[in-house]
Design an enzyme around this catalytic site. Structure first.
Site, mmCIF file in Angstrom:
data_model
loop_
_atom_site.group_PDB
_atom_site.id
_atom_site.type_symbol
_atom_site.label_atom_id
_atom_site.label_comp_id
_atom_site.label_asym_id
_atom_site.label_seq_id
_atom_site.Cartn_x
_atom_site.Cartn_y
_atom_site.Cartn_z
ATOM 1 N N SER A 146 0.798 -1.278 0.003
ATOM 2 C CA SER A 146 0.007 0.094 0.022
ATOM 3 C C SER A 146 1.003 1.301 0.204
ATOM 4 O O SER A 146 1.946 1.347 0.352
ATOM 5 C CB SER A 146 -0.839 -0.158 1.228
ATOM 6 O OG SER A 146 -1.616 1.156 1.567
ATOM 7 N N TYR A 159 -1.405 -0.954 10.219
ATOM 8 C CA TYR A 159 -1.400 -1.018 8.710
ATOM 9 C C TYR A 159 -0.337 -0.728 8.021
ATOM 10 O O TYR A 159 0.305 -1.295 7.361
ATOM 11 C CB TYR A 159 -2.713 -0.629 8.136
ATOM 12 C CG TYR A 159 -3.255 -0.668 6.813
ATOM 13 C CD1 TYR A 159 -3.715 -1.876 6.260
ATOM 14 C CD2 TYR A 159 -2.553 0.074 5.642
ATOM 15 C CE1 TYR A 159 -3.842 -2.085 4.945
ATOM 16 C CE2 TYR A 159 -2.939 -0.029 4.446
ATOM 17 C CZ TYR A 159 -3.584 -1.169 3.827
ATOM 18 O OH TYR A 159 -3.739 -1.361 2.622
#
Length: 262
Positions: A146, A159
């Protein structure tokens, strides 16, 4: 067709392949001729997808798997090994969860679940797949990371931590396993229109802010990520390894720019 641009005769495992980016990756790889095994935690979505792919003539099979479970990961890889006669060309570590909130509000269970799902699963499946990838003599590991692992994003510190770790893991495995004919790369998407990202897009102000920071002026689509994943798995990409490539509409390279109103 030039064999550099075909996956004919190759095999792949895609985790979390029944929806979102994973689903698009399966379609991309299958369309290029690969035989694919898919795992997903949702039996309903998996069965729907398998039926859909069968109608399209794709060579895809799959099973339910919670990749946060050590034992289920081992069972999954045993199944894949039997399915593909001990050889695997492509491993796509796609599964990921996001739980955005301020760092001081996370508890131990949040940390443990995110680490086991996003990071430990990819690490362990890469370990388990090594002999299969080596046996194929043309192995490729793709980590779906990401932009949150590249720059600071409001998607939660845990995350971001897991995605940054995947980027480093790709670099390390690229060097360590190159002698075994295995490449490793990380693909880092911006926010993509998927069910997982839907809560973010429900916030109109958040979406507006995101789009304003993205030079292309929009969020991405799953097939804009899957196309890069497929390319990195092709023989045409045989000299690309250890890279983190952002699919982000220019977000991560955007500095400050002032455009006065006309």
């Amino acid at each position: 067709m030039d064999k550099r641009w075909s996956l004919q005769g190759m095999t792949a495992l895609v985790t979390g392949g029944a929806s979102g980016i994973g689903h698009a990756i399966v379609e991309e790889l299958a369309g290029l001729g690969a035989r694919i095994y898919v795992c997903d935690i949702s039996e309903t979505l998996l069965n729907q997808s398998l039926s859909e792919w069968e109608k399209k003539g794709f060579q895809v099979s799959g099973s339910i798997c919670d990749v946060s479970s050590h034992s289920e990961r081992e069972t999954l890889m045993q199944t894949v090994s039997k399915m593909f006669d001990g050889k695997l060309n492509i491993l796509v570590n796609n599964v990921g969860v996001v739980n955005p909130k301020p760092t001081i509000e996370y508890v131990a269970a949040d940390f443990s679940f995110s680490i086991s799902t996003n990071l430990e699963s990819a690490y362990h499946l890469s370990q388990l797949s090594h002999p299969l990838l080596k046996a194929s003599e043309f192995g490729s590991i793709i980590f779906i990371s990401s932009v949150g692992g590249v720059v600071s994003m409001e998607c939660g510190s845990i995350y971001s931590l897991t995605k940054g770790a995947l980027n480093q893991l790709a670099k390390t495995l690229a060097c360590e396993w190159a002698r075994d004919g295995i490449r490793a790369n990380s693909v880092a998407p911006n926010f993509i229109y998927t069910a997982m990202a839907q809560p973010f897009f429900k916030d109109a102000d958040y979406e507006k802010s995101l789009v304003s920071r993205t030079p292309l002026g929009r969020a991405g689509e799953p097939n804009e990520v899957s196309s890069l994943v497929a390319f990195l798995c092709l023989p045409a990409a045989s000299y690309i390894t250890g890279q983190t490539i952002c699919v982000d509409g220019g977000l991560t390279v955007n500095g400050f720019s002032y455009k006065p109103q006309a």
